[in-house]
Design a protein around this motif. Structure first.
Motif, PDB file in Angstrom:
ATOM      1  N   TYR A  95       0.798  -1.113  -0.052  1.00 35.65           N
ATOM      2  CA  TYR A  95       0.110  -0.385   0.293  1.00 35.65           C
ATOM      3  C   TYR A  95       1.316   1.383  -0.554  1.00 35.65           C
ATOM      4  CZ  TYR A  95      -3.570  -3.316   1.900  1.00 35.65           C
ATOM      5  OH  TYR A  95      -4.556  -4.375   1.505  1.00 35.65           O
ATOM      6  N   SER A  96       1.897   1.376   0.057  1.00 35.80           N
ATOM      7  CA  SER A  96       2.897   2.081   0.502  1.00 35.80           C
ATOM      8  C   SER A  96       2.805   3.083  -1.147  1.00 35.80           C
ATOM      9  CB  SER A  96       4.021   1.397   0.597  1.00 35.80           C
ATOM     10  OG  SER A  96       5.381   2.571  -0.106  1.00 35.80           O
ATOM     11  N   ASP A  97       3.254   4.607  -1.243  1.00 32.25           N
ATOM     12  CA  ASP A  97       3.189   4.687  -1.784  1.00 32.25           C
ATOM     13  C   ASP A  97       4.286   4.840  -3.087  1.00 32.25           C
ATOM     14  OD1 ASP A  97       0.104   6.213  -1.737  1.00 32.25           O
ATOM     15  OD2 ASP A  97       1.381   8.288  -0.433  1.00 32.25           O
ATOM     16  N   ASP A  98       5.572   5.120  -2.076  1.00 34.15           N
ATOM     17  CA  ASP A  98       6.536   4.704  -2.509  1.00 34.15           C
ATOM     18  C   ASP A  98       6.347   3.004  -2.910  1.00 34.15           C
ATOM     19  OD1 ASP A  98       9.895   3.402  -3.379  1.00 34.15           O
ATOM     20  OD2 ASP A  98      10.116   4.935  -1.804  1.00 34.15           O
ATOM     21  N   VAL A  99       7.175   3.679  -5.272  1.00 30.31           N
ATOM     22  CA  VAL A  99       6.931   2.713  -5.914  1.00 30.31           C
ATOM     23  C   VAL A  99       8.180   1.762  -5.512  1.00 30.31           C
ATOM     24  CG1 VAL A  99       7.368   1.879  -8.288  1.00 30.31           C
ATOM     25  CG2 VAL A  99       5.700   3.892  -7.673  1.00 30.31           C
ATOM     26  N   TYR A 100       9.496   1.879  -5.311  1.00 30.58           N
ATOM     27  CA  TYR A 100      10.237   1.490  -5.394  1.00 30.58           C
ATOM     28  C   TYR A 100       9.920   0.212  -3.965  1.00 30.58           C
ATOM     29  CZ  TYR A 100      15.323  -0.048  -5.044  1.00 30.58           C
ATOM     30  OH  TYR A 100      16.879  -0.726  -4.736  1.00 30.58           O
ATOM     31  N   VAL A 101       9.432   0.883  -2.656  1.00 31.12           N
ATOM     32  CA  VAL A 101       8.888   0.080  -1.432  1.00 31.12           C
ATOM     33  C   VAL A 101       8.323  -0.968  -2.074  1.00 31.12           C
ATOM     34  CG1 VAL A 101       7.575   0.296   0.480  1.00 31.12           C
ATOM     35  CG2 VAL A 101       9.487   1.785  -0.022  1.00 31.12           C
ATOM     36  N   ARG A 102       7.251  -0.825  -3.038  1.00 31.78           N
ATOM     37  CA  ARG A 102       6.262  -1.159  -2.988  1.00 31.78           C
ATOM     38  C   ARG A 102       6.800  -2.847  -4.196  1.00 31.78           C
ATOM     39  NH1 ARG A 102       2.889   2.414  -5.219  1.00 31.78           N
ATOM     40  NH2 ARG A 102       3.250   2.313  -7.461  1.00 31.78           N
ATOM     41  N   ASN A 103       8.004  -2.180  -5.452  1.00 28.03           N
ATOM     42  CA  ASN A 103       8.134  -3.033  -5.363  1.00 28.03           C
ATOM     43  C   ASN A 103       9.230  -4.374  -4.906  1.00 28.03           C
ATOM     44  OD1 ASN A 103       7.712  -3.495  -8.633  1.00 28.03           O
ATOM     45  ND2 ASN A 103       9.057  -1.154  -8.353  1.00 28.03           N
ATOM     46  N   ILE A 104       9.724  -3.990  -3.863  1.00 30.44           N
ATOM     47  CA  ILE A 104      10.696  -4.456  -2.670  1.00 30.44           C
ATOM     48  C   ILE A 104       9.847  -5.163  -2.126  1.00 30.44           C
ATOM     49  CG2 ILE A 104      12.113  -4.400  -0.600  1.00 30.44           C
ATOM     50  CD1 ILE A 104      13.907  -2.184  -1.494  1.00 30.44           C
ATOM     51  N   ALA A 105       8.763  -4.944  -1.603  1.00 28.90           N
ATOM     52  CA  ALA A 105       7.451  -6.143  -1.567  1.00 28.90           C
ATOM     53  C   ALA A 105       7.419  -7.151  -2.219  1.00 28.90           C
ATOM     54  CB  ALA A 105       5.972  -4.392  -0.596  1.00 28.90           C
ATOM     55  N   ILE A 106       6.925  -6.969  -3.308  1.00 26.98           N
ATOM     56  CA  ILE A 106       7.036  -7.679  -4.322  1.00 26.98           C
ATOM     57  C   ILE A 106       7.804  -8.835  -4.523  1.00 26.98           C
ATOM     58  CG2 ILE A 106       5.647  -8.325  -5.947  1.00 26.98           C
ATOM     59  CD1 ILE A 106       4.819  -5.550  -6.991  1.00 26.98           C
ATOM     60  N   GLU A 107       9.051  -8.171  -4.197  1.00 24.22           N
ATOM     61  CA  GLU A 107       9.802  -9.265  -4.624  1.00 24.22           C
ATOM     62  C   GLU A 107      10.037 -10.028  -2.829  1.00 24.22           C
ATOM     63  OE1 GLU A 107      13.410  -6.609  -5.721  1.00 24.22           O
ATOM     64  OE2 GLU A 107      12.546  -6.478  -7.268  1.00 24.22           O
ATOM     65  N   ILE A 108      10.031  -9.471  -2.366  1.00 20.76           N
ATOM     66  CA  ILE A 108      10.302 -10.460  -0.662  1.00 20.76           C
ATOM     67  C   ILE A 108       9.117 -11.683  -0.244  1.00 20.76           C
ATOM     68  CG2 ILE A 108      10.116 -10.502   1.786  1.00 20.76           C
ATOM     69  CD1 ILE A 108      11.329  -7.223   1.040  1.00 20.76           C
ATOM     70  N   LEU A 109       7.952 -11.230  -0.694  1.00 20.62           N
ATOM     71  CA  LEU A 109       6.478 -11.845  -0.775  1.00 20.62           C
ATOM     72  C   LEU A 109       7.286 -13.105  -1.666  1.00 20.62           C
ATOM     73  CD1 LEU A 109       4.137  -9.637  -0.839  1.00 20.62           C
ATOM     74  CD2 LEU A 109       4.399 -10.621   0.936  1.00 20.62           C
ATOM     75  N   ALA A 110       7.678 -12.310  -3.092  1.00 24.77           N
ATOM     76  CA  ALA A 110       8.037 -14.186  -4.061  1.00 24.77           C
ATOM     77  C   ALA A 110       8.881 -14.690  -3.120  1.00 24.77           C
ATOM     78  CB  ALA A 110       8.813 -13.547  -4.990  1.00 24.77           C
ATOM     79  N   SER A 111      10.097 -13.989  -2.695  1.00 22.85           N
ATOM     80  CA  SER A 111      10.881 -15.096  -2.470  1.00 22.85           C
ATOM     81  C   SER A 111      11.143 -15.441  -0.838  1.00 22.85           C
ATOM     82  CB  SER A 111      12.196 -14.437  -1.273  1.00 22.85           C
ATOM     83  OG  SER A 111      12.423 -13.301  -0.573  1.00 22.85           O
TER      84      SER A 111
END
Length: 211
Positions: free
Chosen positions: A53-69
């Motif tokens: 839900y972050s407004d920071d695109v980079y933080v969102r993408n990191i969250a997606i990567e962590i979830l995938a990992s």
């Protein structure tokens, strides 16, 4: 007692997530993300999902990567997020699922094929294509018949090629012809079909498409 609960350090994770959300230096964010990714528990996925839900695109993408990992540990929370009212959250969840290579991931993605948002449906089709989940071929063929979305159709053509679905080129060609779309959009679809025709069609289909 559940192993996850005995070893999971909620305070440490909360501290790391707070640092990740507040950090502006990319290198430091990546270091923190790697450390979080080593905490392979369902609780980690629950907490990290909040960053979608972050407004920071980079933080969102990191969250997606962590979830995938996190792999299978992330599946319960990702499945729940597919019910979120925010269509972007539903799509982000599928982006993570695409890189969790299990049959369960694909089964979860199958449910998203009925989503009212075309971007979510497109993302669900991409999960199935990426993981070459051939069991979904019939469902995808059904969506082909009823979709009126250029981008869903484009994803379907690529998915049929990845899944090795034969004998569907004629149906796709007819769908493109009848679709209410611009000349440019139809050109994009035909280009995708031409690239895929060697897998999903015959020599006769190639001649029909080129003509």
């Amino acid at each position: 007692m559940d192993k996850d609960k005995t070893m999971f350090d909620e305070n440490e994770l909360a501290t790391l997530i707070e640092r990740l959300a507040g950090e502006k230096e990319r290198y430091q964010q990546e270091k923190i993300a790697r450390k979080i990714g080593e905490m392979k528990y369902e609780q980690t996925a629950e907490c990290i999902a909040k960053l979608l839900y972050s407004d920071d695109v980079y933080v969102r993408n990191i969250a997606i990567e962590i979830l995938a990992s996190l792999g299978e540990k992330a599946l319960p929370v990702l499945e729940r997020k597919l019910q979120d009212r925010d269509r972007n959250i539903r799509k982000f969840s599928l982006d993570a699922l695409r890189n969790i290579r299990t049959a369960q991931s694909c089964e979860i993605a199958l449910k998203a094929l009925d989503d009212p948002d075309e971007n979510v449906v497109e993302a669900a089709v991409e999960v199935i294509a990426e993981q070459q989940y051939t069991e979904a071929s019939v469902r995808l063929a059904d969506i082909l018949k009823r979709t009126d979305s250029v981008w869903v159709l484009d994803a379907l053509i690529r998915a049929f090629a990845r899944l090795g679905v034969k004998g569907i080129a004629d149906e796709i060609n007819e769908k493109i012809s009848s679709l209410r779309a611009t000349t440019v959009e139809k050109g994009i679809l035909m280009n995708t079909l031409v690239k895929s025709i060697g897998t999903i069609g015959s020599s006769q289909d190639i001649e029909k498409v080129l003509n």
